[in-house]
Design an enzyme around this catalytic site. Structure first.
Site, PDB file in Angstrom:
ATOM      1  N   THR A 145       4.483  -8.257  -8.022  1.00 30.95           N
ATOM      2  CA  THR A 145       5.951  -8.339  -8.055  1.00 30.95           C
ATOM      3  C   THR A 145       6.231  -9.763  -7.612  1.00 30.95           C
ATOM      4  O   THR A 145       7.058 -10.277  -8.059  1.00 30.95           O
ATOM      5  CB  THR A 145       6.069  -7.425  -6.992  1.00 30.95           C
ATOM      6  OG1 THR A 145       6.050  -5.985  -7.685  1.00 30.95           O
ATOM      7  CG2 THR A 145       7.734  -7.507  -6.800  1.00 30.95           C
ATOM      8  N   CYS A 168      -2.050  -0.926 -11.198  1.00 28.99           N
ATOM      9  CA  CYS A 168      -0.701  -0.749 -10.444  1.00 28.99           C
ATOM     10  C   CYS A 168       0.186   0.494 -10.319  1.00 28.99           C
ATOM     11  O   CYS A 168       0.809   0.456  -9.609  1.00 28.99           O
ATOM     12  CB  CYS A 168       0.069  -1.915 -11.480  1.00 28.99           C
ATOM     13  SG  CYS A 168       0.096  -1.451 -13.150  1.00 28.99           S
ATOM     14  N   GLU A 221       1.351  -3.106  -1.659  1.00 33.34           N
ATOM     15  CA  GLU A 221       0.304  -2.421  -2.479  1.00 33.34           C
ATOM     16  C   GLU A 221      -1.021  -3.074  -2.141  1.00 33.34           C
ATOM     17  O   GLU A 221      -1.079  -4.478  -1.756  1.00 33.34           O
ATOM     18  CB  GLU A 221       0.703  -3.111  -3.797  1.00 33.34           C
ATOM     19  CG  GLU A 221      -0.069  -2.624  -5.074  1.00 33.34           C
ATOM     20  CD  GLU A 221       0.313  -3.262  -6.446  1.00 33.34           C
ATOM     21  OE1 GLU A 221       0.807  -4.223  -6.567  1.00 33.34           O
ATOM     22  OE2 GLU A 221       0.082  -2.722  -7.483  1.00 33.34           O
TER      23      GLU A 221
END
Lengths: 482, 303
Positions: free
Chosen positions: A242, A296, A393
């Site tokens: 991101t 992801c 993440e």
């Protein structure tokens, strides 16, 4: 992997032969149909993450090479886009067939360069790669029926930057729709996994693809940045983090470049008390330990209804104890190597942070090989929404477990993230599946299954997981002037 | 009490209108207490319009977020009914809007009336789209496996709309209606020079069964109001129709901070032409839901 549970049923080694793939000691950039050295002569090494063996030395593209490749793609664009769709389709069908023919070779190559188990490259990556080219091949001569007007036009030169977690599959997701719609491409594979893209260049050669239609530029982030910023690129497609996605969005701001981004995620996998527990456990394992969790759309947050937490966790731990970690080329291996030292460091530091913040860490008894980059499958319990392991993440085999009492609470917790890529719902109740799926802010919702992919099915995120969709009819839009 | 009223030659003094913002279903003045002078095409004073502040913009986002769940969750049929209701309410005020558009854009009476008619028809057009767009852009995916797999469009959330600067009413509605037809809520920045038709539209929306907060109308300096909206973390998308090139670039950079969906300024030759569906799809997400199909037996149905 040794554990009390598996010791009675030890498997004999079942290695896939690596003789099926012939890796050259060095590779060049693929520009205008030819392999060529980088203008400034720079090279880098790609290693096998499971052994740290140097596999090959790769030319590293710089700004001058990016310019050369974009010019080649621009030259090729006129003829390629003018080709009747049916002819473009045939090139793509040829590529799909050649990938099928060479799929064993490519699967072994991908396992060597990426570290993921052969079971996955052979059974998931390669079949999907071929399927993507087949699917988009069929669109090439039917674009006027795709719902984007009567004669949708290609954009021109597509600059594509892909990650290391599914090197060849991400290439297929990017290149197949781009070529089907009449664009030409310059693609930058990740620095840790450049090999399969360079082998793909050879597939293009075998297919007789006109020169310049596909160009491959291995390199690091600076190569990607130069490609994205090149003034003669018309379309930018990026899959990755991101943070980089935001930087790319800023780079293309104020230009006419069309942009699609497939970015990070922190997927919630919601298990209700009436879920079929055994199937849910399989789904949870598949959701977070597939590809070592380097996905992801991984289901990295398990949201389990409080009343079944104990039972589910017990089953899950028992199941994790049967996972086999080790040589990715062994056909019995479930969990392979982490892709790079850098990624291993990141996972390790986030997991340490999780412990420091008070979450409870658990892994099955698990011996890690001496060489290479490895991380044992890991569970965190006692996790709150504020914990780093529930928010960031991790991109590794690490599952955070949270609980909920009501469906509303499950939805609220699932949506409590800046990401919005994937989610899972496990329940026997159909109306509950649909009600919850409706409320989840995620681009893909798997109910009573997880991590399923198909070329006909659009994939992509809400919120900070990026924009645009890849796959399906929707995936064409990114490469058409609409 | 005289039975003979005094005869006067003076014309009646008209009642001026205090133009106000439309935020959360209410009509506040700008919290900043500022106004700016709005003139007609000849430079004659028309009214003092509120000059919105950053705080007004943030309040509008709060209102739009609050309204989003209900509006996105309303049935498409219901949204269509309400959009059509807007057309009904406008039809009764054609005269008022024709005057306002004529003043705002310097059009002749008949040209302004035609613009208002086209604007009303635009609402009707989008009213018909609410329950069809999902069928046009969604659908089943024939995946290679035993799964039922469906892709459906969903609204992206709160959308900031910079209304076109030149077309104060038809252009405005052409960019607002597609945003709300699909279930988004909107924070709209009216044309800077000609904000009055937009502010009057707020009065129409308030009486059209549109829930408060679904559309919020701000007037003032476009660049000043747009900046905090482009960087606002609770705004999901931005339509840059009313931004010039320099402002559009600046806002697009700010929008990247939380990866807002950005609709860049598109050249529009004729706002009266039938629009495509692009302005709707720009603010839609695609959600794909997978479910195993299972099997009832070894052999399939023999029909």
């Amino acid at each position: 992997m040794a554990s009390a549970f598996t010791s009675a049923f030890e498997y004999a080694p079942a290695p896939e032969s690596r003789s099926v793939v012939d890796i050259a000691p060095s590779y060049g950039l693929f520009i205008d149909g030819e392999f060529t050295e980088a203008a400034d002569g720079r090279v880098f090494k790609t290693v096998s993450p499971s052994t740290e063996e140097v596999l090959s030395e790769i030319a590293q593209a710089g700004e001058a090479d990016v310019d050369r490749a974009v010019k080649a793609a621009r030259r090729a664009f006129g003829a390629w886009s003018a080709l009747p769709g049916a002819e473009r389709a045939k090139y793509l069908f040829r590529i799909a067939r050649i990938i099928q023919e060479r799929s064993r070779e490519l699967a072994v190559l991908e396992t060597l360069d990426n570290g993921k188990p052969i079971r996955e490259t052979r059974d998931a990556d390669l079949p999907l790669v071929a399927a993507h080219f087949f699917y988009y091949a069929g669109w090439a001569d039917k674009l006027d029926h795709a719902g984007f007007g009567s004669s949708p036009k290609p954009l021109g030169v597509a600059g594509q930057v892909i990650p290391w977690n599914f090197p060849l599959l991400m290439l297929a997701w990017k290149i197949a729709p781009a070529l089907a719609t009449g664009n030409t491409v310059v693609l930058k594979p990740a620095e840790t996994t450049p090999l399969s893209a360079l082998f793909f260049a050879d597939v293009c050669r075998q297919a007789g693809l006109p020169r310049g239609v596909v160009n491959i530029l291995p390199g690091y982030g600076d190569t990607g940045a130069a490609l994205v910023a090149h003034p003669d690129v018309n379309k930018v497609a990026f899959t990755g983090s991101t943070a980089v996605g935001k930087a790319i969005a800023k780079t293309v701001a104020g230009t006419r470049k069309k942009l699609t981004l497939e970015l990070g995620g922190k997927g919630a996998n919601i298990v209700f008390d009436d879920a079929p527990i055994d199937q849910a456990v399989e789904g949870i394992v598949n959701g977070i330990f597939f590809n070592q969790g380097q996905v992801c759309c991984a289901g990295s947050r398990l949201l389990v209804q409080e009343s079944i937490q104990e039972e589910l966790l017990e089953s899950l731990k028992r199941r994790l104890s049967t996972l086999r970690l080790g040589d990715p080329l062994d056909k019995n291996t479930d969990i392979g190597a982490i892709n790079s030292e850098e990624q291993l460091t990141r996972i390790t530091s986030l997991v340490e942070q999780g412990e420091a913040e008070g979450a409870e860490r658990w892994s099955p008894a698990c011996e890690l090989p001496n060489a290479g980059y490895w991380f044992a499958p890991t569970l965190f319990t006692n996790v709150t929404q504020a914990h780093t392991v529930a928010r960031d993440e991790i991109f590794g085999p690490v599952l955070s477990v949270l609980t909920f009492r009501t469906p509303d609470e499950a939805v609220a917790k699932a949506n409590n993230t800046p990401y919005g890529l994937s989610a899972g719902v496990w329940t026997e109740k159909g109306s509950r599946i649909l009600a919850v799926a409706n409320k989840l802010r995620a681009g893909v919702v798997w109910s009573n299954t997880f991590n399923k992919f198909d070329p006909t099915s659009p994939f992509g995120g809400y919120k900070e997981s990026g924009f645009g969709r890849e796959g399906g009819r929707h995936g064409l839009e990114a490469y058409l002037d609409v | 009490m005289s039975d003979k009223p005094e005869k006067t030659e003076q014309p009646r003094l008209s009642v001026f209108k205090t133009y106000k913002l439309y935020v959360g279903g209410k009509f506040p003045r700008s919290e900043s207490g500022r106004v700016y002078e709005v003139t007609d095409a000849q430079g004659r004073w028309l009214a003092n319009a509120p000059q919105s502040s950053r705080k007004d913009a943030r309040d509008a986002v709060v209102a739009a977020r609050k309204a989003f769940g209900g509006w996105a969750g309303a049935t498409a049929y219901n949204r269509g009914q309400i959009l059509y209701r807007v057309a009904e309410m406008l039809e009764g005020r054609r005269g008022q809007f024709a005057r306002e558009v004529a003043d705002a854009e310097g059009l002749s009476k008949s040209r302004a009336a035609a613009v208002v008619d086209a604007t009303i028809d635009r609402w009707v057009w989008y009213a018909g789209w609410t329950d069809k767009i999902a069928q046009v852009v969604g659908g089943g995916n024939p995946v290679a496996g035993p799964y039922f797999n469906l892709s459906s469009p969903e609204p992206t959330g709160v959308v900031t709309v910079l209304a076109p600067q030149e077309s104060s009413f038809l252009g405005l509605v052409s960019v607002v209606a597609p945003v709300i037809a699909t279930g988004n809520t909107a924070v709209v920045i009216a044309s800077e020079r000609s904000p009055l038709p937009a502010l009057s539209l707020g009065e129409v929306l308030a009486t059209s069964d549109l829930p408060g907060g679904v559309v919020n109308v701000l007037s003032g300096r476009t660049a000043e109001i747009a900046a905090p909206l482009a960087s606002h973390q609770d705004v999901n998308a931005i339509d840059l129709a009313g931004a010039d090139e320099a402002l559009a670039k600046e806002l697009e950079i700010a929008a990247a901070d939380n990866l807002k969906r950005v609709l860049r300024p598109q050249p529009v030759d004729d706002w009266a032409a039938t629009p495509g569906i692009d302005r709707m799809t720009a603010f839609l997400e695609t959600k794909t839901v997978w479910h195993p199909t299972g099997s009832l037996g070894a052999s399939g149905s023999s029909y």
